[in-house]
Design a protein around this motif. Structure first.
Motif, PDB file in Angstrom:
ATOM      1  N   GLU A   1       0.893  -1.191   0.136  1.00  0.00           N
ATOM      2  CA  GLU A   1       0.304   0.052   0.212  1.00  0.00           C
ATOM      3  C   GLU A   1       0.794   1.335  -0.100  1.00  0.00           C
ATOM      4  O   GLU A   1       1.903   1.260   0.689  1.00  0.00           O
ATOM      5  CB  GLU A   1      -0.918  -0.221   1.190  1.00  0.00           C
ATOM      6  CG  GLU A   1      -1.885  -1.115   1.565  1.00  0.00           C
ATOM      7  CD  GLU A   1      -2.660  -1.267   2.743  1.00  0.00           C
ATOM      8  OE1 GLU A   1      -3.640  -1.923   2.862  1.00  0.00           O
ATOM      9  OE2 GLU A   1      -1.758  -0.692   3.645  1.00  0.00           O
ATOM     10  N   ARG A   2       0.576   2.286  -0.651  1.00  0.00           N
ATOM     11  CA  ARG A   2       1.062   3.502  -0.347  1.00  0.00           C
ATOM     12  C   ARG A   2       0.228   4.358   0.485  1.00  0.00           C
ATOM     13  O   ARG A   2      -0.906   4.625   0.448  1.00  0.00           O
ATOM     14  CB  ARG A   2       0.980   4.209  -1.906  1.00  0.00           C
ATOM     15  CG  ARG A   2       1.840   5.685  -1.852  1.00  0.00           C
ATOM     16  CD  ARG A   2       1.892   6.255  -3.227  1.00  0.00           C
ATOM     17  NE  ARG A   2       2.568   7.656  -2.831  1.00  0.00           N
ATOM     18  CZ  ARG A   2       4.014   7.670  -3.650  1.00  0.00           C
ATOM     19  NH1 ARG A   2       4.293   6.753  -4.388  1.00  0.00           N
ATOM     20  NH2 ARG A   2       4.494   8.764  -3.343  1.00  0.00           N
ATOM     21  N   ASP A   3       0.973   5.002   1.547  1.00  0.00           N
ATOM     22  CA  ASP A   3       0.312   5.936   2.689  1.00  0.00           C
ATOM     23  C   ASP A   3       1.057   7.187   2.421  1.00  0.00           C
ATOM     24  O   ASP A   3       2.099   7.331   3.210  1.00  0.00           O
ATOM     25  CB  ASP A   3       0.524   5.183   3.974  1.00  0.00           C
ATOM     26  CG  ASP A   3      -0.340   6.023   5.051  1.00  0.00           C
ATOM     27  OD1 ASP A   3      -0.770   6.920   4.697  1.00  0.00           O
ATOM     28  OD2 ASP A   3       0.037   5.561   6.106  1.00  0.00           O
ATOM     29  N   ASN A   4       0.806   8.036   1.874  1.00  0.00           N
ATOM     30  CA  ASN A   4       1.213   9.565   1.594  1.00  0.00           C
ATOM     31  C   ASN A   4       2.462   9.320   1.195  1.00  0.00           C
ATOM     32  O   ASN A   4       2.733   8.893  -0.190  1.00  0.00           O
ATOM     33  CB  ASN A   4       1.148  10.265   2.852  1.00  0.00           C
ATOM     34  CG  ASN A   4      -0.423  10.723   3.258  1.00  0.00           C
ATOM     35  OD1 ASN A   4      -1.076  11.215   2.459  1.00  0.00           O
ATOM     36  ND2 ASN A   4      -0.541  10.743   4.500  1.00  0.00           N
ATOM     37  N   GLU A   5       3.548   9.523   1.983  1.00  0.00           N
ATOM     38  CA  GLU A   5       5.013   9.366   1.471  1.00  0.00           C
ATOM     39  C   GLU A   5       5.511   8.135   1.566  1.00  0.00           C
ATOM     40  O   GLU A   5       6.934   7.938   1.493  1.00  0.00           O
ATOM     41  CB  GLU A   5       5.847  10.430   2.125  1.00  0.00           C
ATOM     42  CG  GLU A   5       5.396  11.913   1.871  1.00  0.00           C
ATOM     43  CD  GLU A   5       6.580  13.026   2.371  1.00  0.00           C
ATOM     44  OE1 GLU A   5       7.255  12.784   2.990  1.00  0.00           O
ATOM     45  OE2 GLU A   5       5.834  14.219   2.438  1.00  0.00           O
ATOM     46  N   ASN A   6       4.912   7.200   2.414  1.00  0.00           N
ATOM     47  CA  ASN A   6       5.485   5.827   2.660  1.00  0.00           C
ATOM     48  C   ASN A   6       4.894   4.570   1.870  1.00  0.00           C
ATOM     49  O   ASN A   6       3.702   4.539   1.336  1.00  0.00           O
ATOM     50  CB  ASN A   6       5.024   5.480   4.113  1.00  0.00           C
ATOM     51  CG  ASN A   6       5.676   6.628   5.039  1.00  0.00           C
ATOM     52  OD1 ASN A   6       7.142   6.677   5.117  1.00  0.00           O
ATOM     53  ND2 ASN A   6       5.039   7.191   5.688  1.00  0.00           N
ATOM     54  N   ILE A   7       5.397   3.603   1.747  1.00  0.00           N
ATOM     55  CA  ILE A   7       5.089   2.436   0.966  1.00  0.00           C
ATOM     56  C   ILE A   7       4.965   1.328   2.173  1.00  0.00           C
ATOM     57  O   ILE A   7       6.114   1.120   2.954  1.00  0.00           O
ATOM     58  CB  ILE A   7       5.776   2.036  -0.185  1.00  0.00           C
ATOM     59  CG1 ILE A   7       5.762   3.013  -1.472  1.00  0.00           C
ATOM     60  CG2 ILE A   7       5.563   0.498  -0.612  1.00  0.00           C
ATOM     61  CD1 ILE A   7       6.667   2.780  -2.446  1.00  0.00           C
ATOM     62  N   VAL A   8       3.868   0.832   2.417  1.00  0.00           N
ATOM     63  CA  VAL A   8       3.676  -0.219   3.574  1.00  0.00           C
ATOM     64  C   VAL A   8       3.546  -1.659   2.790  1.00  0.00           C
ATOM     65  O   VAL A   8       2.720  -1.681   2.074  1.00  0.00           O
ATOM     66  CB  VAL A   8       2.454   0.231   4.283  1.00  0.00           C
ATOM     67  CG1 VAL A   8       2.320  -0.783   5.470  1.00  0.00           C
ATOM     68  CG2 VAL A   8       2.654   1.609   4.866  1.00  0.00           C
TER      69      VAL A   8
ATOM     70  N   ARG B   1      17.066   0.039   1.714  1.00  0.00           N
ATOM     71  CA  ARG B   1      18.008   0.944   2.369  1.00  0.00           C
ATOM     72  C   ARG B   1      18.777   1.457   1.354  1.00  0.00           C
ATOM     73  O   ARG B   1      19.147   2.611   1.090  1.00  0.00           O
ATOM     74  CB  ARG B   1      18.464   0.634   3.602  1.00  0.00           C
ATOM     75  CG  ARG B   1      19.131   1.672   4.145  1.00  0.00           C
ATOM     76  CD  ARG B   1      19.676   1.295   5.570  1.00  0.00           C
ATOM     77  NE  ARG B   1      18.552   1.277   6.612  1.00  0.00           N
ATOM     78  CZ  ARG B   1      18.444   0.317   7.279  1.00  0.00           C
ATOM     79  NH1 ARG B   1      19.003  -0.846   7.131  1.00  0.00           N
ATOM     80  NH2 ARG B   1      17.383   0.157   8.145  1.00  0.00           N
TER      81      ARG B   1
ATOM     82  N   GLU C   1      17.001   3.652  -1.183  1.00  0.00           N
ATOM     83  CA  GLU C   1      16.588   4.761  -0.749  1.00  0.00           C
ATOM     84  C   GLU C   1      18.062   5.844  -0.630  1.00  0.00           C
ATOM     85  O   GLU C   1      17.966   6.878  -1.089  1.00  0.00           O
ATOM     86  CB  GLU C   1      16.402   4.813   0.707  1.00  0.00           C
ATOM     87  CG  GLU C   1      14.845   4.429   0.884  1.00  0.00           C
ATOM     88  CD  GLU C   1      14.518   4.415   2.244  1.00  0.00           C
ATOM     89  OE1 GLU C   1      13.262   4.647   2.368  1.00  0.00           O
ATOM     90  OE2 GLU C   1      15.314   3.991   3.233  1.00  0.00           O
TER      91      GLU C   1
END
Length: 68
Positions: A4-11, A32, A35
């Motif tokens: 899932e994508r939650d604003n700026e995060n991928i969960v 990491r 990133e």
């Protein structure tokens, strides 16, 4: 597995009964690196030092597979 994508995060949700924390950590290490490389303004020398560090960690974690 659910991604899932939650604003700026991928969960990423995984069934804890099907994958070990060690395996998840290996994926985490890979993400990491992605990133860091996306944000990096590093030099060739810094990249070489990071590669050496990763190689040393890999050998520490895997030498038992090659040496008995």
């Amino acid at each position: 597995m659910v991604i899932e994508r939650d604003n700026e995060n991928i969960v990423i949700r995984l069934n804890a009964n099907l994958i070990s924390l060690e395996q998840v950590q290996k994926f985490g290490d890979f993400f990491r690196v992605l990133e860091y490389s996306a944000q990096s303004q590093g030099t060739e020398e810094e990249a070489a030092a990071l590669a050496d560090e990763i190689d040393k960690k890999w050998w520490k974690d895997n030498k038992h597979r090659f040496l008995k």
